[in-house]
Design a protein around this motif. Structure first.
Motif, PDB file in Angstrom:
ATOM      1  N   SER A  19      43.359  32.119  39.815  1.00  0.00           N
ATOM      2  CA  SER A  19      42.999  33.445  39.301  1.00  0.00           C
ATOM      3  C   SER A  19      42.013  34.152  40.219  1.00  0.00           C
ATOM      4  N   GLU A  20      41.240  33.376  40.994  1.00  0.00           N
ATOM      5  CA  GLU A  20      40.296  34.013  41.918  1.00  0.00           C
ATOM      6  C   GLU A  20      41.069  34.801  42.968  1.00  0.00           C
ATOM      7  N   ALA A  77      39.328  28.553  44.910  1.00  0.00           N
ATOM      8  CA  ALA A  77      39.535  27.245  44.290  1.00  0.00           C
ATOM      9  C   ALA A  77      40.399  27.377  43.043  1.00  0.00           C
ATOM     10  N   LEU A  78      40.350  28.553  42.423  1.00  0.00           N
ATOM     11  CA  LEU A  78      41.162  28.786  41.231  1.00  0.00           C
ATOM     12  C   LEU A  78      42.186  29.861  41.566  1.00  0.00           C
ATOM     13  N   ASN A  96      39.056  42.978  47.249  1.00  0.00           N
ATOM     14  CA  ASN A  96      38.106  42.171  47.999  1.00  0.00           C
ATOM     15  C   ASN A  96      38.736  41.611  49.265  1.00  0.00           C
ATOM     16  N   GLN A 154      43.620  42.018  43.683  1.00  0.00           N
ATOM     17  CA  GLN A 154      43.683  43.132  42.748  1.00  0.00           C
ATOM     18  C   GLN A 154      42.525  44.091  42.955  1.00  0.00           C
ATOM     19  N   ASN A 155      41.329  43.556  43.207  1.00  0.00           N
ATOM     20  CA  ASN A 155      40.163  44.410  43.328  1.00  0.00           C
ATOM     21  C   ASN A 155      39.890  44.875  44.739  1.00  0.00           C
ATOM     22  N   ILE A 195      44.082  35.971  42.731  1.00  0.00           N
ATOM     23  CA  ILE A 195      44.737  37.100  42.087  1.00  0.00           C
ATOM     24  C   ILE A 195      43.766  38.261  41.931  1.00  0.00           C
ATOM     25  N   SER A 196      42.570  37.975  41.398  1.00  0.00           N
ATOM     26  CA  SER A 196      41.654  39.090  41.147  1.00  0.00           C
ATOM     27  C   SER A 196      41.069  39.626  42.451  1.00  0.00           C
ATOM     28  N   ASP A 197      40.963  38.774  43.491  1.00  0.00           N
ATOM     29  CA  ASP A 197      40.448  39.272  44.766  1.00  0.00           C
ATOM     30  C   ASP A 197      41.400  40.273  45.400  1.00  0.00           C
ATOM     31  N   THR A 210      31.389  32.058  51.100  1.00  0.00           N
ATOM     32  CA  THR A 210      31.623  30.904  51.948  1.00  0.00           C
ATOM     33  C   THR A 210      30.346  30.138  52.239  1.00  0.00           C
ATOM     34  N   GLY A 255      43.562  22.401  40.441  1.00  0.00           N
ATOM     35  CA  GLY A 255      43.847  23.326  41.536  1.00  0.00           C
ATOM     36  C   GLY A 255      44.138  22.632  42.853  1.00  0.00           C
ATOM     37  N   TYR A 314      31.989  35.363  34.414  1.00  0.00           N
ATOM     38  CA  TYR A 314      33.169  36.136  34.771  1.00  0.00           C
ATOM     39  C   TYR A 314      32.910  37.618  34.637  1.00  0.00           C
ATOM     40  N   LYS A 331      36.523  35.868  53.284  1.00  0.00           N
ATOM     41  CA  LYS A 331      35.667  36.417  52.255  1.00  0.00           C
ATOM     42  C   LYS A 331      35.343  35.341  51.232  1.00  0.00           C
ATOM     43  N   LYS A 332      36.365  34.530  50.915  1.00  0.00           N
ATOM     44  CA  LYS A 332      36.183  33.537  49.863  1.00  0.00           C
ATOM     45  C   LYS A 332      37.217  32.447  50.042  1.00  0.00           C
ATOM     46  N   TYR A 333      36.780  31.201  49.895  1.00  0.00           N
ATOM     47  CA  TYR A 333      37.741  30.112  49.836  1.00  0.00           C
ATOM     48  C   TYR A 333      38.111  29.941  48.376  1.00  0.00           C
ATOM     49  N   ILE A 384      44.625  41.318  33.988  1.00  0.00           N
ATOM     50  CA  ILE A 384      43.775  41.103  35.159  1.00  0.00           C
ATOM     51  C   ILE A 384      42.570  42.006  35.014  1.00  0.00           C
ATOM     52  N   TYR A 430      30.475  37.659  46.243  1.00  0.00           N
ATOM     53  CA  TYR A 430      30.566  36.521  47.143  1.00  0.00           C
ATOM     54  C   TYR A 430      29.432  36.489  48.165  1.00  0.00           C
ATOM     55  N   THR A 447      32.308  42.909  41.817  1.00  0.00           N
ATOM     56  CA  THR A 447      33.481  42.957  42.680  1.00  0.00           C
ATOM     57  C   THR A 447      33.642  44.309  43.350  1.00  0.00           C
ATOM     58  N   ASN A 448      34.460  44.353  44.359  1.00  0.00           N
ATOM     59  CA  ASN A 448      34.728  45.586  45.073  1.00  0.00           C
ATOM     60  C   ASN A 448      35.200  46.649  44.090  1.00  0.00           C
ATOM     61  N   ILE A 498      40.562  30.714  32.261  1.00  0.00           N
ATOM     62  CA  ILE A 498      40.053  31.451  33.412  1.00  0.00           C
ATOM     63  C   ILE A 498      40.783  31.012  34.680  1.00  0.00           C
ATOM     64  N   ARG A 499      41.081  29.720  34.798  1.00  0.00           N
ATOM     65  CA  ARG A 499      41.824  29.247  35.969  1.00  0.00           C
ATOM     66  C   ARG A 499      43.170  29.922  36.073  1.00  0.00           C
ATOM     67  N   LEU A 500      43.845  30.037  34.922  1.00  0.00           N
ATOM     68  CA  LEU A 500      45.192  30.586  34.908  1.00  0.00           C
ATOM     69  C   LEU A 500      45.180  32.058  35.243  1.00  0.00           C
ATOM     70  N   GLY A 501      44.211  32.761  34.707  1.00  0.00           N
ATOM     71  CA  GLY A 501      44.128  34.186  34.967  1.00  0.00           C
ATOM     72  C   GLY A 501      45.136  35.010  34.212  1.00  0.00           C
TER      73      GLY A 501
END
Lengths: 269, 310, 424
Positions: C277-278, C274-275, C287, C284-285, C280-282, B261, C115, B150, C270-272, A38, B178, B157-158, A225-228
């Motif tokens: 992994s988004e 779609a993936l 966000n 994690q970080n 997951i990383s949100d 959003t 997705g 990416y 904050k974010k809708y 990650i 975002y 990112t935060n 990237i989708r999978l992560g």
């Protein structure tokens, strides 16, 4: 013309722009060594494990190979068709010449998603199966204009006297083309071909809409990237691609640089 | 026919009867230039017409159809309902406005960033430096678009890279992920090389004599730049702007990964309708909007001579 | 500049050729298309792209027929074709069960991730079908794929492992029509409420935390029109006066109320995502600290030692039941049947359930799950699914006809429009 202060300011500007261009690329390379799968800052740890994962991954190899094949096919098509139309538009004045140059620019002037959905609807409408051929068709369409632009710019700068001299010496049209015009425009063709290959190799949007179940490298990257789960593997693959392409890019720059020098000799009006 | 042949190929011409066929063909083509032109033009034009233009036509026609809402198969009844929906829904109108505004902002910003860079490359740098700079701007084009975007997620990112740098410089927590600012920055980044290259090409073609003449007439740096250089470079700037404008107009991946959003651009609307809702007719109707916009932009660009500078 | 100006006797009329060609093409396309209609047998048409009321199928879908119902099924599984093209949810093709399959059967798996159910329906139709062999679609996509003619009947005799499935999944209504199976049931699970355990030491008990202005800018929810059902489910329990009984069958006033709730929620989001992994990383970080997601994200974050928690709150949850559906023009049918058998065996069902975090359809998987991860069988309700199943509102396609026979429910096309124009 430029004062010393201006030169220093320009140097600073160039340095800042280079920083801007390369920080994200440097991060890509750095995170190829990421221990965790990650991405978060700062980097949790380093490992070279992902490079061996990428080397052993059959999906990556297949995607890379498909991208290369598609790129080569699209570039060859673009070279042939692009030079044909360049020579035609350069040598002849006819009604509709401007319309054709407008038509040729459309694939890169219109957003990629439009080319993508247009081709997608067309292939569905005519029941053409999505395959490597449909991908190549999509890529070739915008690669043609890249070759065309480079070549016609060069053709316009070639002194007319050279071909006239060749014909005065008795060479036929075909011989003039082969022994005089092509060598003089070789560098334009090469830089056009390299740019076309680069565009095809990294193309995402049109490919999403024209590919079937097969993956080119960008499509594989998008799936990863989708999978992560394999992000460092993606970075490892991209790093290797950057390193591999360093050689042709340097060559191209050398050639283009040489071309620039010859241009400056002959092109000033 | 004798020639003072110094070249290999001329002796070949005089040589065999087997060359006679090619000679005749060559003569025919020489005497009838239209035959040559047609021969040269047919394959590429055929390609374009049969593949590209035909698909655009299919898209245009599809915009007037609709879909069966349950199975999403296309239903070929003609109507203007798609266009009606686009132009009467405030959300779609604001999406279009937002996209055009973003495209314009990115274009202007990239032009401002590119010009001094290209100027340095073309007129100040030594040939070795010039080659190095050329390599430097071509290289990011080879790093995958997706990987670059990416990377920017990581930067914005935060507690990401940007927060770390800003914190180190005492500038606090920008928190840009975002937001439309982030999308704007990434677009400027992605298309910058496409702006630098044509501007550099245009600057490189400006003869030194012009600049010298301007200075002889008393123009200082700024005056020369404004009155002499910029008009000559304008076609290159416009050519680069075609790339930045159209690439921003249709992109949906960057808003998807970086935008928040509010990041609904034309590309996103088209993508959600074709790739997800499978409403191809509506996506096609929406796609006609950027086609019309770029058509207008291209005619303006042609008037400004940008096609010479592409 | 080269000045070879050929004054040709007949100027090449390229522009007129172009114009004539475009005109001819347009007329041709228009002419040959206006005489045909491509709607499937029984399917009604609608006006406009997603707007307006549409008279679609009768009660449920009894007016429609499946165009591919009479295709002959495979009688015997032959030699594998060496390839298998699958459309799957992120996380459904983990190497830990795909690699053994590839080694056993020689069928190399090519994965295309999607997705949302909509994407899956769309991919199945791409290029007229024939690209992919199977899709792991959820209940809301299954019927749309079936009635569009994109699925192929399956010979269940060739998939002996499916005999061990729980009765509810042996011939469920979303993949079996009139006794004809179009795929094999896979697994199912809920859309869970995810939360950062550092910010929320105690698990939230209600979905209200996602609508609470106190959490502004810290929430993430899926970018999927079916989310309107989540809002409806919440309103079912918190605003009984609306009279919502089924979150997928909403009358106009109920629908408007759900959309209004989501519009109110938008400033908090904050974010809708779609993936997967988004999301997951949100988390994690940092966000976001709260969100709606799939168990896949939870498992991935847990594996990365992130303090994530997940729960099904008091109001219940929406969920999904997935099927590996066979494509009508599958290019590799033998490999497809081998996959269907493989993925239905108890050991593989257990592996997938524990890795992803969902509930297997195979009743014998429970024992294997506990061997992989102690207590997982009970955690994912693999041993007593009937009551748990009843508490989850599984995804299904909203239709204009409600189950009670009325015709005033809001169809899915309007959900899509409302999501894209009002909520987002």
């Amino acid at each position: 013309m430029e004062s010393r202060g201006l030169r220093i300011a320009l140097r600073a500007w160039v340095a800042l722009v280079l920083l801007f261009l390369f920080v994200p690329v440097a991060l890509i390379v750095l995170y190829a060594f990421n221990k965790s799968n990650i991405e978060s800052w700062p980097i949790p740890g380093v490992t070279t494990h992902w490079f061996s994962v990428a080397a052993r991954d059959a999906q990556v190899r297949a995607a890379l190979w498909l991208s290369v094949r598609v790129g080569l096919a699209a570039t060859v098509l673009a070279l042939v068709l692009g030079s044909m139309v360049s020579f035609a538009l350069h040598q002849f004045r006819f009604f509709g010449r401007d319309a054709i140059s407008l038509l040729l620019v459309l694939p890169i002037a219109l957003p990629g998603i439009i080319t993508g959905i247009a081709l997608n609807s067309f292939f569905t409408f005519t029941s053409i199966q999505f395959s490597t051929l449909t991908i190549v068709a999509g890529h070739a369409t915008f690669c043609i204009v890249v070759v065309f632009n480079n070549l016609i710019a060069r053709l316009r700068r070639l002194p007319g006297s050279v071909s006239e001299a060749s014909m005065d010496l008795g060479a036929r049209g075909w011989q003039t083309l082969r022994y005089v015009t092509l060598p003089l425009s070789a560098t334009a063709l090469i830089s056009g071909a390299l740019l076309a290959f680069a565009l095809s190799f990294d193309e995402v949007i049109v490919t999403i809409f024209t590919a079937g179940a097969q993956n080119t490298l960008p499509l594989w990257i998008f799936g990863a990237i989708r999978l992560g789960q394999q992000l460092p593997e993606v970075n490892a693959v991209v790093t290797v691609v950057i390193l591999l392409t360093l050689i042709p890019v340097v060559l191209a720059a050398r050639i283009a640089g040489a071309g620039a020098l010859s241009r400056s000799g002959g092109g000033r009006r | 026919m004798t020639y003072t042949a110094g070249t290999r190929q001329l002796t070949q011409v005089a040589a065999g009867a087997g060359q006679g066929r090619w000679l005749r063909l060559s003569t025919v083509l020489w005497r009838r230039p239209w035959a040559r032109a047609t021969l040269l033009l047919t394959p590429p034009l055929a390609w374009f017409l049969l593949v590209y233009v035909a698909s655009l036509v299919v898209l245009l026609v599809t915009a007037f159809w609709s879909i069966n809402p349950f199975t999403t198969n296309i239903d070929r009844t003609w109507s203007l309902a798609n266009f009606q929906q686009i132009f009467t829904t405030p959300a779609y109108l604001s999406d279009i406005g937002q996209t055009v505004a973003m495209a314009a902002e990115v274009t202007v910003t990239d032009a401002i960033i590119a010009f001094p860079f290209a100027y340095f490359m073309a007129r100040v740098a030594a040939p070795r430096t010039r080659t190095a700079l050329f390599v430097a701007i071509m290289l990011p084009l080879w790093a995958s678009y997706l990987a670059k975007v990416y990377s920017w997620v990581l930067i914005f990112t935060n507690n990401g890279f940007l927060d770390w740098v800003a914190g180190g410089l005492g500038l606090g927590h920008p928190q840009l992920i975002y937001t439309n600012w982030a999308v704007y920055a990434v677009f400027c980044y992605l298309w910058l090389p496409y702006m630098i290259i044509p501007v550099y090409g245009a600057l490189e073609r400006v003869p030194d004599s012009m600049i010298e003449a301007s200075q002889d007439l008393g123009g200082r740096t700024w005056r020369t730049t404004r009155s002499v250089l910029l008009p000559l470079v304008l076609p290159g700037l416009v050519a680069g702007s075609i790339f930045t404008f159209s690439l921003t107009l249709g992109d949906y991946i960057t808003p998807l990964l970086i935008g928040g959003t509010k990041a609904n651009f034309i590309g996103n609307v088209i993508y959600t309708n074709i790739g997800i809702a499978n409403n191809v007719p509506f996506a096609a109707a929406m796609a006609l909007v950027p086609i019309v916009i770029m058509g207008l932009y291209l005619s303006g660009a042609r008037a400004l001579g940008a096609f010479e500078a592409l | 500049m080269i000045r070879i100006r050929q004054r040709s006797a007949r100027p090449v009329r390229s522009a007129s050729v172009i114009a004539a060609g475009i005109a001819a093409l347009t007329l041709g396309v228009a002419a040959c298309s206006s005489s045909t209609s491509t709607a499937p047998s029984g399917g009604a048409t609608s006006a406009g792209g997603g707007g307006g009321s549409s008279a679609t199928a009768q009660a449920g879908t009894s007016g429609l027929t499946v165009p591919t119902a009479n295709l002959p099924v495979l009688q015997k599984v032959g030699k594998g074709e060496g390839q298998l093209n699958l459309i799957a949810w992120e996380g459904y093709l983990d190497p830990s069960w795909v690699k053994p399959f590839q080694q056993q059967t020689g069928c190399i798996v090519n994965a295309k991730y999607a997705g949302s159910s909509d994407e899956m329906v769309s991919l199945m139709k791409d290029g007229g079908g024939g690209q992919y062999d199977m899709v792991s679609s959820s209940g809301d996509a299954d019927l749309r794929i079936l009635y569009a003619g994109d699925a192929h009947p399956v010979n269940m005799a060739l998939i002996p492992a499916a005999k061990d499935f729980f009765p509810a999944f042996q011939a469920p209504g979303f993949n079996t029509i009139n006794g004809v199976h179009y795929g094999v049931s896979l697994q199912w699970g809920p859309n869970v409420l995810m939360y950062n355990t550092k910010d929320f030491p105690a698990a939230p008990t209600s979905w209200s935390v996602l609508y609470d202005p106190a959490n502004k800018g810290k929430v993430t929810v899926p970018d999927n029109p079916i989310q309107i059902a989540d809002a409806a489910l919440y309103l079912e329990k918190t605003k009984p006066s609306l009279g919502i009984t089924d979150p997928y069958e909403l009358t106009q006033p109920q629908f408007q109320a759900a959309v209004a709730l989501l519009t109110q929620q938008q400033p908090l989001v904050k974010k809708y995502w779609a993936l997967a992994s988004e999301e997951i990383s949100d988390f994690q970080n940092g966000n976001v600290t709260l969100g709606a997601g799939w168990p896949y994200q939870v498992s991935t974050l847990k594996a990365a030692k992130f303090p994530i928690g997940s729960t099904v709150p008091a109001e219940g949850a929406t969920g999904w039941a997935d099927t590996w559906m066979l494509a009508a023009k599958a290019p590799h049918p033998n490999c497809a049947y081998m996959w269907m058998q493989y993925i239905s065996t108890p050991q593989v069902q257990a592996k997938q359930a524990v890795t992803y975090g969902e509930t297997p359809d195979n009743a014998k998987a429970c024992a294997y799950m506990d061997k992989l991860q102690a207590g997982s069988c009970a955690e994912y309700h693999a041993n007593a699914p009937a009551s748990y199943l009843a508490s989850i509102s599984l995804w299904k396609t909203p239709l204009a006809t409600c189950d009670n026979g009325q015709n005033d429910c809001v169809p899915y096309a309007q959900w899509v429009t409302a999501w894209n124009t009002q909520v987002k």
